[in-house]
Design an enzyme around this catalytic site. Sequence first.
Site, PDB file in Angstrom:
ATOM      1  N   GLN A 118       7.387   3.755   3.911  1.00 27.24           N
ATOM      2  CA  GLN A 118       5.959   3.404   3.955  1.00 27.24           C
ATOM      3  C   GLN A 118       5.707   2.135   4.779  1.00 27.24           C
ATOM      4  O   GLN A 118       4.669   2.004   5.432  1.00 27.24           O
ATOM      5  CB  GLN A 118       5.460   3.202   2.510  1.00 27.24           C
ATOM      6  CG  GLN A 118       3.954   3.242   2.344  1.00 27.24           C
ATOM      7  CD  GLN A 118       3.400   4.652   2.254  1.00 27.24           C
ATOM      8  OE1 GLN A 118       3.966   5.512   1.616  1.00 27.24           O
ATOM      9  NE2 GLN A 118       2.273   4.897   2.901  1.00 27.24           N
ATOM     10  N   LYS A 172       5.520   3.342   8.398  1.00 26.28           N
ATOM     11  CA  LYS A 172       4.377   4.240   8.570  1.00 26.28           C
ATOM     12  C   LYS A 172       3.075   3.436   8.597  1.00 26.28           C
ATOM     13  O   LYS A 172       2.230   3.623   9.462  1.00 26.28           O
ATOM     14  CB  LYS A 172       4.347   5.231   7.401  1.00 26.28           C
ATOM     15  CG  LYS A 172       3.203   6.207   7.444  1.00 26.28           C
ATOM     16  CD  LYS A 172       3.062   6.992   6.166  1.00 26.28           C
ATOM     17  CE  LYS A 172       4.364   7.678   5.773  1.00 26.28           C
ATOM     18  NZ  LYS A 172       4.182   8.651   4.708  1.00 26.28           N
ATOM     19  N   GLY A 179      -2.713   8.339  -4.325  1.00 17.87           N
ATOM     20  CA  GLY A 179      -2.045   9.525  -4.856  1.00 17.87           C
ATOM     21  C   GLY A 179      -0.809   9.909  -4.067  1.00 17.87           C
ATOM     22  O   GLY A 179      -0.510   9.346  -3.018  1.00 17.87           O
ATOM     23  N   ASP A 180      -0.075  10.849  -4.597  1.00 20.90           N
ATOM     24  CA  ASP A 180       1.074  11.480  -3.925  1.00 20.90           C
ATOM     25  C   ASP A 180       1.333  12.746  -4.741  1.00 20.90           C
ATOM     26  O   ASP A 180       0.425  13.228  -5.439  1.00 20.90           O
ATOM     27  CB  ASP A 180       2.285  10.529  -3.894  1.00 20.90           C
ATOM     28  CG  ASP A 180       3.412  11.030  -2.984  1.00 20.90           C
ATOM     29  OD1 ASP A 180       3.309  10.894  -1.763  1.00 20.90           O
ATOM     30  OD2 ASP A 180       4.408  11.592  -3.501  1.00 20.90           O
ATOM     31  N   LYS A 182       5.246   1.697  -3.035  1.00 20.17           N
ATOM     32  CA  LYS A 182       5.223   3.073  -3.562  1.00 20.17           C
ATOM     33  C   LYS A 182       5.522   2.990  -5.053  1.00 20.17           C
ATOM     34  O   LYS A 182       6.074   1.995  -5.523  1.00 20.17           O
ATOM     35  CB  LYS A 182       6.283   3.927  -2.861  1.00 20.17           C
ATOM     36  CG  LYS A 182       6.072   5.409  -2.979  1.00 20.17           C
ATOM     37  CD  LYS A 182       5.058   5.951  -1.969  1.00 20.17           C
ATOM     38  CE  LYS A 182       4.706   7.398  -2.257  1.00 20.17           C
ATOM     39  NZ  LYS A 182       3.887   7.983  -1.193  1.00 20.17           N
ATOM     40  N   LYS A 234       0.861  -1.194   0.000  1.00 20.31           N
ATOM     41  CA  LYS A 234       0.000   0.000   0.000  1.00 20.31           C
ATOM     42  C   LYS A 234       0.881   1.222   0.000  1.00 20.31           C
ATOM     43  O   LYS A 234       1.804   1.335   0.819  1.00 20.31           O
ATOM     44  CB  LYS A 234      -0.867  -0.020   1.277  1.00 20.31           C
ATOM     45  CG  LYS A 234      -1.783   1.162   1.397  1.00 20.31           C
ATOM     46  CD  LYS A 234      -3.086   0.947   0.663  1.00 20.31           C
ATOM     47  CE  LYS A 234      -3.856   2.214   0.395  1.00 20.31           C
ATOM     48  NZ  LYS A 234      -3.481   2.915  -0.863  1.00 20.31           N
ATOM     49  N   SER A 242      -6.837   5.807   3.895  1.00 19.18           N
ATOM     50  CA  SER A 242      -6.876   4.913   2.732  1.00 19.18           C
ATOM     51  C   SER A 242      -7.267   3.501   3.168  1.00 19.18           C
ATOM     52  O   SER A 242      -8.050   2.828   2.495  1.00 19.18           O
ATOM     53  CB  SER A 242      -5.508   4.864   2.039  1.00 19.18           C
ATOM     54  OG  SER A 242      -5.369   5.958   1.151  1.00 19.18           O
ATOM     55  N   THR A 278      -4.414  13.593   5.231  1.00 16.67           N
ATOM     56  CA  THR A 278      -2.991  13.753   5.559  1.00 16.67           C
ATOM     57  C   THR A 278      -2.755  15.088   6.263  1.00 16.67           C
ATOM     58  O   THR A 278      -2.074  15.150   7.299  1.00 16.67           O
ATOM     59  CB  THR A 278      -2.111  13.640   4.299  1.00 16.67           C
ATOM     60  OG1 THR A 278      -2.491  12.459   3.593  1.00 16.67           O
ATOM     61  CG2 THR A 278      -0.648  13.550   4.665  1.00 16.67           C
ATOM     62  N   ASN A 307      -2.092  19.097  -1.849  1.00 14.57           N
ATOM     63  CA  ASN A 307      -3.112  18.424  -1.042  1.00 14.57           C
ATOM     64  C   ASN A 307      -2.811  18.461   0.459  1.00 14.57           C
ATOM     65  O   ASN A 307      -3.659  18.839   1.263  1.00 14.57           O
ATOM     66  CB  ASN A 307      -3.254  16.967  -1.538  1.00 14.57           C
ATOM     67  CG  ASN A 307      -4.157  16.155  -0.627  1.00 14.57           C
ATOM     68  OD1 ASN A 307      -3.689  15.415   0.228  1.00 14.57           O
ATOM     69  ND2 ASN A 307      -5.454  16.319  -0.782  1.00 14.57           N
TER      70      ASN A 307
END
Length: 460
Positions: free
Chosen positions: A125, A128, A179-180, A140, A104, A392, A224, A255
């Site tokens: 990630q 996290k 997204g990122d 990622k 993820k 998410s 976020t 964002n």
Amino acid sequence: MEMTMNLKDERMLEAKKYVDRVYESVVQRNPNEYEFLQAVKEIFLSLTPVFARNPKYIEAGILEMIVEPERLISFRVPWVDDNGKVRVNRGYRVQYNSAIGPYKGGLRFHPSVNQSIVKFLGFEQIFKNALTGQSIGGGKGGSDFDPKGKSDMEIMRFCQSFMTELTKYIGADVDVPAGDIGVGAREIGYMFGQYKRLRGNFEAGVFTGKGVGYGGSLGRTEATGYGTVYFVEEMLKDRGLSFAGSTVVVSGSGNVSIYAIEKAQEYGAKVVACSDSNGYIYDDKGICLDTVKRLKEVERRRISEYVKEHPHAQYVEGSTGIWTIPCDIALPCATQNEIDENSAKTLIANGVKAIGEGANMPSTLDAIDIFLESEVLFGPGKAANAGGVAVSALEMAQNSSRVQWSFEKVDSKLKKIMTEIYRDSIKAADDYGHPGNLVIGSNIAGFKKVADAMIIQGVI
Ligand code: NAP
């Protein structure tokens, strides 16, 4: 007592040698991947006390395994621009670790994307995602494609080509992108559409960050930025401080930044500056968020245009100058390594009380050292910006049970998750002899969850 101390010291020394040895082999195998090595170094340095106390992790080779991605996919993305010219970009997906759940992590579209960048993001990630307490592994991806200045049709053609390849490797129980930087609702819509077309089924859980009309979660867009502010408010509370009445600087205007500004303002802070990659704006009356939202979310224009509508505000060319503005709380929400040693020193000299990393790895290792050596509260990105991926995971839960929760329900779960991440990180820092050090605490808390699952699953 003396014997215990000696044994403890000896174990620390052994653990340090082990961590150094593995780090050295990572450097040799991944030369020139500077961002990746930076992320690895930060995490490895934190873990020495864990290995000293738990030699089972050394015996099981956890560090050697966890630092090597399970899979790294790189592919050609050909597409045709509006002038009929063939363009070629490079796409990536790193499926880093699936010990506690499907891979993820977001997709980043930015010209700076390369293997080092996706590996640093993917490695971070893992920890996290574990910190969120949800069952999600680490991954990622992205491309060196630059969405800036492209027409909607060019964006669509690129996203369709990107997904034609990526579709082979993802799925709701396999790998779930989101997204990122450079990837928002528009890009996710085009990519989800192409996945659905190629697979011939509506598999909502394959993507998160979807529009709310087709399986997206309420509150994901805000998650976020809001989560970062919830996390920082917890840090401040422990010191009898709060956002209320504070002066705040937020870098970026994408964002994460927009919703960090929104929540900070809601909490009674005055946000005086934000930026994009060209420069920053300073508004001593407090940023007008409606203008920033319209400029960036709707019209996709530059932050410099803010001053046309608010002539009392100033625009300054160059984005790193934003850290020279005196503030109580700094929220770096743009990109990696945006705060270096000098910016860290300037922030401290100007009286900053807390840093909350909305972006991934926005502070260099030197800057982190400076923050940790000072009295400043420091919330590392891995913990402070985990709210996005946490929601998410809530989107995935809603998709599998085919329900949609209210905004209030999602937001209250987000707040609870951010508080728990803060408490877990503080506790791990305390347990391992580094009270208040959230870098060490969050790395240890995340690592242990993944390492324990890896041991149970064997050498795979
Ligand atoms: P975004 O919506 O694309 O916004 C990125 C912002 O950062 C833009 O204002 C952009 O300015 C600025 N920026 C990008 N590269 C820059 C550079 N080299 N120098 C200065 N400014 C730069 O992206 P985002 O989703 O907000 O992501 C921001 C950060 O948060 C990233 O580090 C990302 O990995 C992290 N993050 C995001 C999420 C999420 O849910 N979106 C979750 C966790 C962490 P321009 O418009 O000029 O490029």
